[in-house]
Scaffold this motif. Structure first.
Motif, PDB file in Angstrom:
ATOM      1  N   UNK A  19       0.871  -1.291  -0.128  1.00 19.10           N
ATOM      2  CA  UNK A  19       0.096  -0.022   0.090  1.00 19.10           C
ATOM      3  C   UNK A  19       0.804   1.080   0.064  1.00 19.10           C
ATOM      4  N   UNK A  20       1.632   1.276   1.057  1.00 15.06           N
ATOM      5  CA  UNK A  20       2.374   2.617   1.202  1.00 15.06           C
ATOM      6  C   UNK A  20       4.002   2.580   0.963  1.00 15.06           C
ATOM      7  N   UNK A  21       4.287   3.297  -0.075  1.00 17.22           N
ATOM      8  CA  UNK A  21       5.767   3.477  -0.669  1.00 17.22           C
ATOM      9  C   UNK A  21       6.407   4.061   0.392  1.00 17.22           C
ATOM     10  N   UNK A  22       7.967   3.729   0.163  1.00 17.54           N
ATOM     11  CA  UNK A  22       8.796   4.108   1.193  1.00 17.54           C
ATOM     12  C   UNK A  22       8.975   5.623   1.270  1.00 17.54           C
TER      13      UNK A  22
ATOM     14  N   UNK B 297       2.853  11.929  -7.673  1.00 17.17           N
ATOM     15  CA  UNK B 297       3.987  10.906  -8.513  1.00 17.17           C
ATOM     16  C   UNK B 297       3.795   9.453  -7.892  1.00 17.17           C
ATOM     17  N   UNK B 298       3.215   9.326  -7.003  1.00 21.55           N
ATOM     18  CA  UNK B 298       3.041   8.024  -5.993  1.00 21.55           C
ATOM     19  C   UNK B 298       1.875   7.275  -6.728  1.00 21.55           C
ATOM     20  N   UNK B 299       1.346   5.996  -5.757  1.00 24.54           N
ATOM     21  CA  UNK B 299       0.409   5.244  -6.191  1.00 24.54           C
ATOM     22  C   UNK B 299      -0.673   5.974  -5.816  1.00 24.54           C
ATOM     23  N   UNK B 300      -1.909   5.514  -6.031  1.00 21.66           N
ATOM     24  CA  UNK B 300      -3.200   6.130  -5.872  1.00 21.66           C
ATOM     25  C   UNK B 300      -3.487   6.434  -4.326  1.00 21.66           C
ATOM     26  N   UNK B 301      -2.750   5.384  -3.561  1.00 24.79           N
ATOM     27  CA  UNK B 301      -3.151   5.494  -2.055  1.00 24.79           C
ATOM     28  C   UNK B 301      -2.551   6.962  -1.633  1.00 24.79           C
ATOM     29  N   UNK B 302      -1.388   7.285  -2.140  1.00 21.98           N
ATOM     30  CA  UNK B 302      -0.852   8.672  -1.612  1.00 21.98           C
ATOM     31  C   UNK B 302      -1.662   9.693  -1.983  1.00 21.98           C
ATOM     32  N   UNK B 303      -2.713   9.527  -2.675  1.00 21.47           N
ATOM     33  CA  UNK B 303      -3.478  10.891  -3.067  1.00 21.47           C
ATOM     34  C   UNK B 303      -4.885  10.958  -2.226  1.00 21.47           C
TER      35      UNK B 303
END
Length: 235
Positions: free
Chosen positions: A22-25, A92-98
């Motif tokens: 889910x959550x990128x570094x 720029x991250x995945x959709x969870x970042x938004x």
């Protein structure tokens, strides 16, 4: 025989547990740096508003409140720069970042799930719904009390900072309008900023409670997810 049973049980549990990244570094790093910055800001901000009555020794040999103010300003810079970085990663991250920036308030289904989650947290329903990212209620609270709250605290905080730096400074040029908006009364801005601090502290307490509660009751990981990035679901 016991070893075979243990191996069979471990395999069975592995089939029951599902994991989703889910959550990128960068987002996880921001979360923990941001948590530390907020902690420093809250503690030092309290003492700036309620200064220590006295310190032992000669005044020339003490700089305690100066160090407290320095720590507050340093944490404020980290918080503000981190927030800008978080906005960038939302793009720029995945959709969870938004999720904490884009709240689908136009969706009736989303609102129904918000109220379902509210009933779940109030112990009015028995079965939790599982979400890969933030659940709708958490998304709404993060948007209101963190995203909007962060903008509010940055604007009021740097307005006061700009007053200290002096007229024409970068902070005064960018945020001086906040003091002007309340009639030029910087003490009023200070009161608003301090009120925002207490709202943030209350939000953090509820946030930590909700994360621990969900880890225990909803059979899905929250705290460890913000460390590893993987959300674990158990059937």
């Amino acid at each position: 025989m016991l070893a075979e049973q243990d191996a069979f049980e471990a395999e069975r549990q592995a089939r029951l547990v599902k994991a989703v990244y889910v959550y990128e570094a960068p987002l996880r790093l921001w979360h923990w740096v941001n948590a530390l910055a907020i902690t420093v800001l809250a503690i030092t901000g309290y003492f700036i508003g309620q200064p220590l009555p006295s310190v032992p020794g000669e005044a020339s040999a003490n700089f305690l409140m100066g160090y407290i103010r320095f720590a507050h300003f340093a944490a404020a810079y980290i918080f503000a720069v981190g927030f800008l970085g978080r906005i960038y990663w939302a793009m720029v991250g995945n959709h969870h970042a938004r999720q904490i920036f884009l709240v689908p308030v136009w969706s009736l289904k989303w609102w129904s799930e918000v109220f379902y989650e509210l009933r779940w947290y109030l112990f009015l329903v028995r079965e939790p719904k599982k979400y890969v990212g933030h659940n709708p209620l958490a998304q709404l609270m993060m948007f209101l009390f963190f995203t909007i709250g962060a903008v509010y605290m940055i604007c009021t905080g740097f307005a006061l900072y700009g007053e200290g730096l002096g007229e024409g400074s970068w902070a005064d040029s960018m945020f001086g309008w906040v003091i002007t908006a309340v009639g030029g009364n910087s003490l009023q801005v200070h009161s608003f900023h301090r009120l925002g601090m207490w709202v943030t502290v209350c939000f953090v307490i509820v946030h930590v409670y909700a994360a621990i509660r969900e880890d225990i009751m909803s059979r899905q990981s929250l705290i460890s997810t913000m460390i590893s990035g993987w959300r674990m679901f158990k059937d």
